[in-house]
Design an enzyme around this catalytic site. Structure first.
Site, PDB file in Angstrom:
ATOM      1  N   SER A  72      -7.360 -12.797 -19.439  1.00  7.74           N
ATOM      2  CA  SER A  72      -8.204 -14.409 -19.033  1.00  7.74           C
ATOM      3  C   SER A  72      -8.955 -14.310 -17.693  1.00  7.74           C
ATOM      4  O   SER A  72      -9.821 -15.055 -17.318  1.00  7.74           O
ATOM      5  CB  SER A  72      -7.355 -15.461 -19.063  1.00  7.74           C
ATOM      6  OG  SER A  72      -7.001 -15.778 -20.360  1.00  7.74           O
ATOM      7  N   LYS A  75     -12.626 -14.552 -17.888  1.00  7.53           N
ATOM      8  CA  LYS A  75     -13.411 -15.904 -18.288  1.00  7.53           C
ATOM      9  C   LYS A  75     -14.109 -16.529 -16.973  1.00  7.53           C
ATOM     10  O   LYS A  75     -15.049 -17.243 -17.109  1.00  7.53           O
ATOM     11  CB  LYS A  75     -12.300 -17.043 -18.640  1.00  7.53           C
ATOM     12  CG  LYS A  75     -11.577 -16.549 -19.828  1.00  7.53           C
ATOM     13  CD  LYS A  75     -10.353 -17.479 -19.810  1.00  7.53           C
ATOM     14  CE  LYS A  75      -9.402 -17.245 -21.270  1.00  7.53           C
ATOM     15  NZ  LYS A  75      -8.376 -18.203 -21.396  1.00  7.53           N
ATOM     16  N   TYR A 199     -14.755 -12.445 -27.723  1.00 10.93           N
ATOM     17  CA  TYR A 199     -13.692 -12.850 -26.791  1.00 10.93           C
ATOM     18  C   TYR A 199     -12.614 -11.720 -26.685  1.00 10.93           C
ATOM     19  O   TYR A 199     -12.333 -11.631 -25.528  1.00 10.93           O
ATOM     20  CB  TYR A 199     -13.459 -14.112 -27.273  1.00 10.93           C
ATOM     21  CG  TYR A 199     -11.981 -14.745 -26.550  1.00 10.93           C
ATOM     22  CD1 TYR A 199     -12.408 -15.407 -25.133  1.00 10.93           C
ATOM     23  CD2 TYR A 199     -10.928 -14.673 -27.171  1.00 10.93           C
ATOM     24  CE1 TYR A 199     -11.098 -15.729 -24.693  1.00 10.93           C
ATOM     25  CE2 TYR A 199      -9.766 -15.017 -26.594  1.00 10.93           C
ATOM     26  CZ  TYR A 199      -9.761 -15.623 -25.064  1.00 10.93           C
ATOM     27  OH  TYR A 199      -8.587 -16.321 -24.637  1.00 10.93           O
ATOM     28  N   TYR A 247      -3.771 -22.960 -15.780  1.00  7.43           N
ATOM     29  CA  TYR A 247      -3.755 -23.697 -16.967  1.00  7.43           C
ATOM     30  C   TYR A 247      -2.693 -24.864 -16.641  1.00  7.43           C
ATOM     31  O   TYR A 247      -3.065 -25.560 -15.395  1.00  7.43           O
ATOM     32  CB  TYR A 247      -2.732 -22.997 -18.117  1.00  7.43           C
ATOM     33  CG  TYR A 247      -3.853 -21.744 -18.355  1.00  7.43           C
ATOM     34  CD1 TYR A 247      -5.071 -21.665 -18.852  1.00  7.43           C
ATOM     35  CD2 TYR A 247      -2.964 -20.413 -17.991  1.00  7.43           C
ATOM     36  CE1 TYR A 247      -5.801 -20.508 -19.025  1.00  7.43           C
ATOM     37  CE2 TYR A 247      -3.834 -19.220 -18.190  1.00  7.43           C
ATOM     38  CZ  TYR A 247      -5.025 -19.425 -18.710  1.00  7.43           C
ATOM     39  OH  TYR A 247      -5.803 -18.166 -18.717  1.00  7.43           O
TER      40      TYR A 247
END
Ligand code: GLN
Length: 312
Positions: A72, A75, A199, A247
């Site tokens: 991630s 991202k 992705y 998160y």
């Protein structure tokens, strides 16, 4: 460009080595991600940390030249690319609020009509990838992402691990569910399989801890950074990293570390001390929120030892 608070390279190296020694004997290393089988094979014993300072020093400790899956953390790079292409229009499709829920949560997406809370939870990152994919082939977009990361790092030896991408694709039901739901709500422009496939490959980018710290230099506003992203946009990417980069552990990370950061389930974290340093850490064991257990602790120790914080 701010000096690293009067710390010499020798001071920083000493701090790094001390943290490395402490992490080597840490009792609780967290749990390696196992929902992507290729990641489950990685030992939880690895540890590496790297710092690139604004004045051009690059210091490391541990296995800083061993490639790992950035997952991630990718991202951040796709967000920078998408903002460069679409500007704030991107935020018609994805929000800017912390989600308070797990990175792969499905429930919030339904109650919020297919508009993900932020670009760093999986649903939001899928929208970002979907945006840069539109009108292009996955191959072209992945080439563009790799070019961006390589240019940011100033190194060419950064690649996609196809086995990791295939492993995630074979177990990618949750991400496909998120993508299909967004397609049903009109917030996905490409076929879900295409967006997810792209992705999975961006998440499977492998680089070393040293390369990740190098690649993060543009985010601290290093000289020449404006070539990749404008200063105003850098501040906004950092704001999103601080509020959403971990998160449902973002508040805890901000409280303990005081720096913008982005984690990945490969056990990496990229953290930014604006104007001072780009920091990368890798330790594959994760905490309950899917963020590197020792990586978080190591950056907390570093922030305390250096005084680096966005809060003065
Ligand atoms: N590729 C991973 C996933 O989609 C990335 C998640 C993460 O690093 N938090 O589940």
């Amino acid at each position: 460009m701010a000096a690293p608070l009067g710390l010499t390279p020798a001071d920083l190296q000493h701090i790094l080595d001390r943290i490395g020694a402490e992490m080597a004997s840490a009792p609780d290393r967290g749990r390696v991600a196992d929902y992507i089988p290729e990641l489950a094979r990685i030992s939880d014993q690895h540890f590496a940390m790297a710092i690139c300072t604004a004045d051009g020093q690059c210091l490391t400790t541990g296995a800083a030249d061993q490639p790992f899956s950035i997952q991630s953390i990718s991202k951040v790079f796709t967000l920078a690319l998408a903002l460069g292409r679409f500007g704030d229009q991107l935020f018609a499709r994805v929000g800017r609020e912390p989600s308070g829920l797990a990175f792969n949560s499905v429930v919030q997406l339904e109650s919020e009509q297919g508009i993900p809370r932020n670009p760093f939870i999986n649903a939001g990152a899928l929208v970002v990838t979907d945006a840069i994919l539109q009108g292009h082939q996955p191959r072209e977009v992945l080439g563009e992402i790799l070019r961006f990361v390589r240019e940011a790092a100033g190194e060419d030896d950064i690649h996609i691990n196809k086995s990791v991408a295939a492993s995630e694709a074979a177990h990618g039901h949750r991400n496909l569910a998120l993508a299909h739901f967004m397609a049903a709500q009109g917030n996905l422009k490409n076929p879900p399989e295409l967006t997810c496939g792209t992705y999975f490959h961006q998440c499977a980018i492998e680089m070393t801890t040293r390369q990740l710290a190098l690649a993060g230099r543009f985010l601290m506003g290093a000289p020449g950074a404006a070539r990749l992203v404008s200063p105003a946009r850098l501040r906004r990417i950092n704001a999103l990293m601080l509020t959403c980069g971990h998160y449902d552990g973002s508040g805890e990370f901000a409280y303990r570390v005081g720096l913008p950061g982005k984690s990945g389930v490969g056990g990496g974290i990229l953290a930014i001390a604006p104007g001072r340093a780009s920091i990368a850490v890798w330790s594959p064991g994760l905490n309950a929120q899917g963020n590197s257990q020792l990586g978080t602790l190591a950056i907390e120790r570093l922030a305390r030892a250096t005084g680096w914080s966005v809060f003065g």
